[in-house]
Structure formats: C-alpha cells, structure tokens
Write a protein that holds these residues in place. Sequence first.
Motif, short mmCIF file in Angstrom:
data_model
loop_
_atom_site.label_atom_id
_atom_site.label_comp_id
_atom_site.label_asym_id
_atom_site.label_seq_id
_atom_site.Cartn_x
_atom_site.Cartn_y
_atom_site.Cartn_z
N THR A 181 0.66 -1.23 -0.04
CA THR A 181 0.19 -0.05 -0.02
C THR A 181 0.98 1.28 0.08
OG1 THR A 181 -1.75 -1.31 1.01
CG2 THR A 181 -1.86 1.23 1.16
N GLN A 182 1.97 1.30 1.00
CA GLN A 182 2.83 2.44 0.89
C GLN A 182 3.56 2.62 -0.59
OE1 GLN A 182 5.44 1.30 4.24
NE2 GLN A 182 4.02 2.40 5.71
N ARG A 183 3.89 1.39 -1.06
CA ARG A 183 4.62 1.44 -2.54
C ARG A 183 3.72 2.09 -3.52
NH1 ARG A 183 6.37 -3.52 -6.13
NH2 ARG A 183 6.83 -2.31 -8.03
N ALA A 184 2.15 1.77 -3.47
CA ALA A 184 1.32 2.65 -4.36
C ALA A 184 1.07 3.95 -3.99
CB ALA A 184 0.00 1.77 -4.17
N ALA A 185 1.22 4.49 -2.78
CA ALA A 185 0.99 5.80 -2.37
C ALA A 185 2.42 6.53 -2.89
CB ALA A 185 0.92 5.96 -0.80
N HIS A 186 3.45 5.91 -2.87
CA HIS A 186 4.96 6.44 -3.14
C HIS A 186 5.06 6.77 -4.50
CE1 HIS A 186 9.19 7.54 -3.00
NE2 HIS A 186 9.29 6.52 -4.08
N ALA A 187 4.11 5.91 -5.45
CA ALA A 187 4.39 5.80 -6.92
C ALA A 187 4.04 7.39 -7.47
CB ALA A 187 3.53 4.67 -7.36
N ALA A 188 2.91 7.92 -6.66
CA ALA A 188 2.42 9.31 -7.20
C ALA A 188 3.50 10.33 -7.30
CB ALA A 188 1.50 9.66 -6.38
N THR A 189 4.60 10.03 -6.24
CA THR A 189 5.64 10.99 -5.96
C THR A 189 6.49 11.15 -7.45
OG1 THR A 189 7.29 9.76 -4.98
CG2 THR A 189 5.44 11.10 -3.69
N GLU A 190 6.39 9.90 -8.14
CA GLU A 190 7.41 9.60 -9.31
C GLU A 190 6.76 10.04 -10.60
OE1 GLU A 190 8.31 5.42 -9.19
OE2 GLU A 190 9.62 5.75 -7.49
N ARG A 191 5.64 10.99 -10.52
CA ARG A 191 4.80 11.45 -11.61
C ARG A 191 5.99 12.17 -12.52
NH1 ARG A 191 3.04 13.85 -7.26
NH2 ARG A 191 2.88 15.91 -7.07
N HIS A 192 5.88 12.01 -13.97
CA HIS A 192 6.79 13.04 -14.70
C HIS A 192 6.42 12.96 -16.17
CE1 HIS A 192 8.45 9.03 -15.34
NE2 HIS A 192 8.95 9.35 -16.38
N VAL A 193 6.85 13.86 -16.86
CA VAL A 193 6.69 13.79 -18.48
C VAL A 193 7.85 13.50 -19.21
CG1 VAL A 193 5.65 15.01 -20.19
CG2 VAL A 193 4.78 15.35 -18.02
N SER A 194 8.01 12.75 -20.19
CA SER A 194 9.22 12.51 -20.81
C SER A 194 9.04 12.67 -22.37
CB SER A 194 9.79 10.90 -20.64
OG SER A 194 8.87 9.98 -20.78
N LEU A 195 10.03 12.72 -23.23
CA LEU A 195 10.19 12.85 -24.38
C LEU A 195 10.90 12.03 -25.22
CD1 LEU A 195 8.66 14.77 -26.91
CD2 LEU A 195 10.81 16.11 -26.74
N ARG A 196 10.48 11.14 -26.19
CA ARG A 196 11.51 10.43 -27.07
C ARG A 196 11.10 10.27 -28.37
NH1 ARG A 196 9.25 5.17 -27.43
NH2 ARG A 196 7.54 4.55 -26.23
N PRO A 197 12.03 10.15 -29.13
CA PRO A 197 11.86 10.38 -30.73
C PRO A 197 11.13 9.14 -31.25
CG PRO A 197 14.34 10.42 -30.11
CD PRO A 197 13.26 9.82 -28.91
#
Length: 426
Positions: A158-174
């Motif tokens: 459960t804590q892992r699922a909650a922590h996952a939100a802190t890893e939100r990001h946007v990326s760009l690749r060709p």
Amino acid sequence: MLQIAADSKIMVDQLRVLEDMKSAISALQAKIAVAFDLAQRQEQADAGVPASEQGRGVATQVALARRESPNKGSRLLGLAKALVTEMPHTLTALETGQLNEWRATLLVKETACLSADDRCAVDDELAPDTGTFDGAGDKTIIAAAKAAAYRRDPRSITQRAAHAATERHVSLRPAPDTMTYLTALLPVAQGVAVYKALTNAASTARSDGDTRTRGQIMADTLTECITGRRQGFSGIDLQLVITDRTLLQSDSEPARLDGYGTVPAEWARNLLVPDQPGTEHSPSKDTSTSNPELNIWLRRLYTAPTTGELLAMDSRARFFPAGLRRFIQTRDNLCRTPYCDAPIRHHDHIILWSQGGKTTLNNAAGLCEHCNHTKENPGWSTKPEPGNRHQLEITTPTGHHYSSTAPPLPGSAARSQRHHPSLANA
C-alpha cells in the motif's frame, strides 16, 4: 560453433537449447556482477574510501562491460544482487532455463518493496525452479508475484502505491518520421481525467463537423492547452544542425534536430524557410512546420571543411560560457559515455580543471549528471584523443579502456568530394 541443422524439428530444438544457454549465461553474469561489486568495495575500503561512498562507479563498469547504458547497468546490478542474495529459487530457474532474464526481472521488480526476509519467503512460495511458471506469460508472473507480496506485507504494498504518485513525470523520446512520443506518468485518477477531457473535446469537435480524426483532434487539443497555440509555443530556439548545401542548394543530406535526431532535408528546409517560392511541401500539406506564429532563432556555426569538426572556441574561465556550452551541446548531442543515450546535463572538462585542464572545446564533453559524477570517482580517468572527430578515452578502475567519438554531423559522408565548410544552425 553451432551449425544450423537441415531438419525443421532439430532447428526448433536448437532454438530452445540456445534460449536455455542465454538464461544460464544471464545467471552467471548476475553471480559475476555481485562478486565484482564485493571485490570493488573491498578494494575501495583498502584504499581508504569512506563506507558511504564505496560501490560508486561499479554499476557503470558493469554497464560498459555489457554494452549497456549506465542506467541499465544500475538495474542489472540491482537485479543480480536480489537474485544472488535473496531469491535463490528464481536464480535457479534462470540457470536452468525455466525463466529468462526479463521474467526474472519482473519477479524482482514486484517484490522490491519487501524486506529481505519477506522477499525470500515469496521466493520460497513461488518456487519457480519447480516449474511453477512453465508456460506462463508476463502478466501471469506479475499477478502471482503481486499477490504473494501482498500476502506477506500488505502495508508495504500500500505504501508503495502511495509513493508511486511522487514519481509522476513527463518524458519525450523520438518516434519515426519526424514525430515524438510525449509521455506522462500520472496517478490513475489524473490520467483518466486528462484522457477523458481530450476524448470529450474530440467528440465535440467531430460532432461540429471537424474533419480531423479523433486522434488528431486530441493531439492538437493537448498541444493548444499546454502552449496556447495549436502549432506550438512562439519563440522556439531550435537546435537544428544542417549543411549549407541542404539549406541553400536543395541537397538531400539530412539535418539533425537536437533532442530528436536525424530529420529529412526537405522537412528541415520547410521548417527554416516556410512558404518560399519553389519550396516543395510534404504531401499532407500539414502546416505544423510552416506556422508564421513560430519565431525560430538561427545561430550559424561552421564545421571544418575536411573533418566536419566544429571550429574551436576557447575560454580562460573555469566554467564554460553559454556560447561554448551551446557548441558542446551541438557537437555531442547526447551523453558521451559509450552506450548512454541520456540527455546532456553537464558540460565539463575531460581533463579536470583542478588538474590543469583547459576550458576548450577539445577538453570538453557533454555528459549526463550520473556519468559526470562517475568520472570523478577514484580510479576513473578521461583524456582527449586525436581523431577526425572529437574523441575521448575513458579508463575505469580495473584498467579497461573505452573510446567515445562525437556523432557525425550532417554532411560528413560527403566531405571527401566537397571541400567547403558546412553551415550549422543552432
């Protein structure tokens, strides 16, 4: 060397044997990686390296030996440690060919939040070396690992699922054909809300008679919401490298767009000189590259007529000034560590400034943050090398040498027949 059989049945048997061998080799690589990590830590301890800094650079050495990026090297070393020290059944399955390296990685990943004892218990429960996962696909393995991990320690999951939100990001690749993948990792509620808003916008536009496809409307709506314009942001500073022949003489030599890669000559010309008389546009008549709202700044850089090397610049400062950093960025394009395709974050000296290295193009390299910090560790050294294009040599603490050459600029293949400088627009 194994010879290809003439019989179809034997060919299939050969494929299975080779697959089993690949798995066994992966297991042996894991054992070697862990032993190497321990040996390096001991050598660093003997050399007086503080305990908190021991092990630095080991993953990068593993990556170079396996011809992988430093980021992949860190994951491979982490996988090796988990298999060797905490998941013996999974390691045995890998050795015997019942799991391949990727599926062993899935089991390690899904138990990463558990303590060592709980991870061992899950490994015992699943016991893949007894054939538990024979014939199972990736999703089945992931589901089984998740369920077993939750039974052992539901709070950590459960804590892992909650922590996952802190890893939100946007990326760009060709992507192929001068396209890109813009990816957002979001919490599920936000992701669903964004997607629903885009689909609603597409449905409304289509019902009003818009002839664009649903996907096109969603993409255009996303761009317009973020930048304020359907075609993009005004005042873009494009790092586009293009030869004078391609720009002025309709040559077919491709250009290079920083952050993307190689782009067709005609596409580059339409971007830089839109709607010029006699300029051919793409069959789709897409105006995304000829929008008058886009103000494109051009900086001209010349390459040497025989080698294609960007002309040298010099500075007496310790830190590279903006113009010199721009030169390095254009020349190196991506991190100069072999097999590392990470974006350049640091423009630093090859021979350290503290060791007499000069602030020059020849003594400069564009590196990602991880690789730049790695080369500062004890036992690592770098030096420039002579060559037609900018080269440097990396020496690891074990004495292994790796050479890095700057990527070729547009026009380099035709330099032997054409002896005038190339024009780079950055």
